[in-house]
Scaffold this active site. Structure first.
Site, PDB file in Angstrom:
ATOM      1  CB  SER A 163     -23.072  11.016  -3.360  1.00 36.55           C
ATOM      2  OG  SER A 163     -22.382   9.793  -3.382  1.00 36.55           O
ATOM      3  CD  GLU A 176     -24.969   9.150 -10.902  1.00 39.56           C
ATOM      4  OE1 GLU A 176     -23.976   9.605 -10.308  1.00 39.56           O
ATOM      5  OE2 GLU A 176     -26.114   9.625 -10.789  1.00 39.56           O
ATOM      6  CG  HIS A 223     -21.367  10.060  -8.331  1.00 39.41           C
ATOM      7  ND1 HIS A 223     -22.705   9.884  -8.076  1.00 39.41           N
ATOM      8  CD2 HIS A 223     -20.759  10.147  -7.112  1.00 39.41           C
ATOM      9  CE1 HIS A 223     -22.897   9.849  -6.765  1.00 39.41           C
ATOM     10  NE2 HIS A 223     -21.733  10.017  -6.167  1.00 39.41           N
TER      11      HIS A 223
END
Length: 554
Positions: free
Chosen positions: A213, A346, A462
């Site tokens: 991320s 995600e 995610h």
């Protein structure tokens, strides 16, 4: 395989023990530039012994006059430093606690190694982990990033804290603050690693930086930074790049963001120097509630983030000398082997945001602003194409809870896929080093985010993939013959192969039985990580194509 939870509890117990005195402790001793460090011995969930050195300061505490300044070299110490407890998180709203936590004195790193070196020829590849958290939360904690699985492949693991939020990314060049201090903290940590890691058994000539991320975007920014020349030799970005729409902001955005923060915490001013002086008087935790906000599209935005430094300020080194896309196009990046990719769904991680009563109306009415944000263009430039893009995902239906699956694909694409796809294609076209692309589709019991959020939706959310490389406090128990263990073993083997050689397929076995080929300009291949591995071509080509009209040419 036994449950991962007991290992996490053992680690918590280890971290909570009182610091041993010089006379009482028999932990491993290592000499660093700052002085002697004593660590502790641990046992992994795989019943392997390893050595742990926790909470090592790699820079001076960024407090007082050093708040908002670039990191400074740490002071030496005369007594043995007891590296037996993790250092404080940086100030933030905790992901688990949802409360203010952390301390400004937070620039620490942790080192895990199987053994200390017998001599200079006994050095192992180093993997430096950069945590995610939208540049506003997260830490190096081993409760979430336990390297038990990675250590089975005989590497040295390093995890680092860095300043986040306003304290890490304030940019006020007129007041002498160029910005990017959180990224410069990471550089300082990498410099510390270069100088000291050999004494822990790590090879300073084989350093891989990897992150997820915002940590993944950080990794990509390091590829573009003149400050990191020679500090690492391979890089992995998981679900994030410097081309992700949330990862970077122009100086004008950053300037406005700084004054908005000031207004929110009682530092109302129209002068940058006055604003900075007011910021210096505020407690660190005053900044954590204003590090992010919901914009007019209903989508969460980080208030301050990485930006380009337009000129040298106070003779400080410049971390990012231009726009990320321009730096790549002009070949101003470190040509090292690079892995990047995304998870299949995600956006599942962020579905809670859609439960706000106003969300769907905002998202629908301001979809052109979503597209403009991804394209880094004015809304007037994308009006027509934004309608085409909306129709592609939602057809004739209005975005709503009834089109949630469509929304998941749309959000996944504009926040993660488009940035990753464009980054990997740019690098593959011009880099002299191999570029590897992946698509993580294996939806198993080690998906830590879906487990934490109790999500039943199909797909890989995610940060779910982190459960297939790290031991965590919330990881589920799995069996040796499970598909989860097979996938974990494959991922760990590929990532550590890459750290050792720059080739994720350099050592294969009965579990890792598919060669991962690099992507090229003429052969856009990717590795499909599912129940079985497979090489495929043209990842989500129709979804990439629909965005091309809005975006500048590659």
């Amino acid at each position: 395989m036994a449950s991962l939870l007991p290992a996490a509890l053992v680690l918590i117990f280890a971290l909570s023990k009182p610091v041993a005195t010089e006379e009482e402790s028999d932990g491993p001793l290592v000499q660093t530039e700052q002085g002697t460090i004593r660590g502790i011995q641990g046992v992994s969930i795989r019943d392997k012994e390893f050595l742990v050195f926790l909470g090592i300061p790699y820079a001076k505490p960024p407090v007082g006059e050093l708040r908002f300044k670039a990191p400074q070299l740490p002071d030496p110490w005369n007594e043995t430093f007891e590296a037996t407890q993790e250092g404080s998180n940086c100030p933030q709203i905790g992901l688990m606690s949802q409360m203010k936590e952390g301390d400004e004195n937070c620039l620490f790193l942790n080192i895990f190694t199987n053994k200390l070196p017998a001599d200079s020829n006994d050095l192992k590849a180093v993997m430096v982990w950069i945590h995610g958290g939208a540049f506003i939360t997260g830490s190096a904690t081993s409760m979430m990033f336990g390297p038990d699985h990675l250590l089975t492949e005989d590497i040295v693991f390093v995890s680092i804290n860095y300043r986040i939020g306003v304290l890490g990314f304030l940019s006020l060049p007129e007041a002498g603050i160029p910005g990017n201090n959180g990224l410069k903290d990471q550089v300082m940590a990498l410099r510390w690693v270069q100088k000291n890691i050999a004494n822990f058994g790590g090879d300073p000539g084989k350093v891989t930086i990897f992150g997820q991320s915002s940590g993944a975007a950080s990794v990509h920014f390091h590829l573009m930074s003149p400050m990191t020349t020679g500090l690492f030799h391979r890089a992995i970005s998981q679900s994030g790049t410097g081309l992700s729409n949330w990862a970077y902001a122009e100086p004008e955005y950053m300037n406005a963001g700084a004054f908005n923060v000031g207004a929110a915490i009682g530092c109302v001013s129209t002068n940058a120097k006055d604003l900075l002086e007011c910021f210096r008087t505020k407690p660190a935790k005053d900044f954590v509630n204003v590090s992010a906000c919901e914009d007019e599209t209903g989508v969460f935005q980080t208030t301050l983030k990485p930006t380009r430094e337009e000129y040298n300020v106070n003779d400080e080194e410049v971390f990012l000398p231009g726009k990320p896309a321009d730096l790549i196009s002009s070949k101003k990046f470190h040509a090292v082997p690079y892995i990047t990719g995304i998870n299949s769904k995600e956006a599942l991680t962020f579905l809670k945001r859609t439960e706000k009563p106003s969300f769907w109306d905002k998202f629908d009415k301001n979809f052109d602003k979503v597209v403009a944000g991804v394209a880094y263009k004015d809304v007037s430039q994308v009006k027509d194409v934004s309608e085409k893009i909306k129709k592609f995902y939602f057809g004739d239906k209005k975005p709503s809870k009834d089109t949630l699956d469509n929304f998941v694909d749309c959000f996944t694409d504009f926040d993660y896929f488009i940035g990753a796809d464009r980054a990997v294609k740019k690098h593959a076209a011009i880099s002299t080093a191999p570029v590897f692309y992946y698509y993580f589709q294996f939806d198993g019991e080690l998906g830590i985010v879906k487990k934490a959020l109790k999500l039943k939706n199909p797909g890989v959310a995610h940060a779910d993939e982190l459960g297939y490389m790290f031991s965590t406090i919330i990881s589920a128990p799995i069996e040796d013959d499970s598909d989860e263990n097979k996938t974990l073993t494959r991922v760990v083997k590929m990532w550590t192969n890459f750290a050792k050689t720059g080739d994720p397929s350099s050592e294969m076995n009965s579990v890792l039985n598919v060669k991962w080929d690099p992507m090229t300009k003429t052969d856009p291949v990717y590795l499909d990580i599912n129940k079985e591995l497979a090489m495929r071509r043209d990842l989500l080509a129709d979804r990439a194509s629909v965005w091309n009209e809005a975006l500048d040419p590659l």
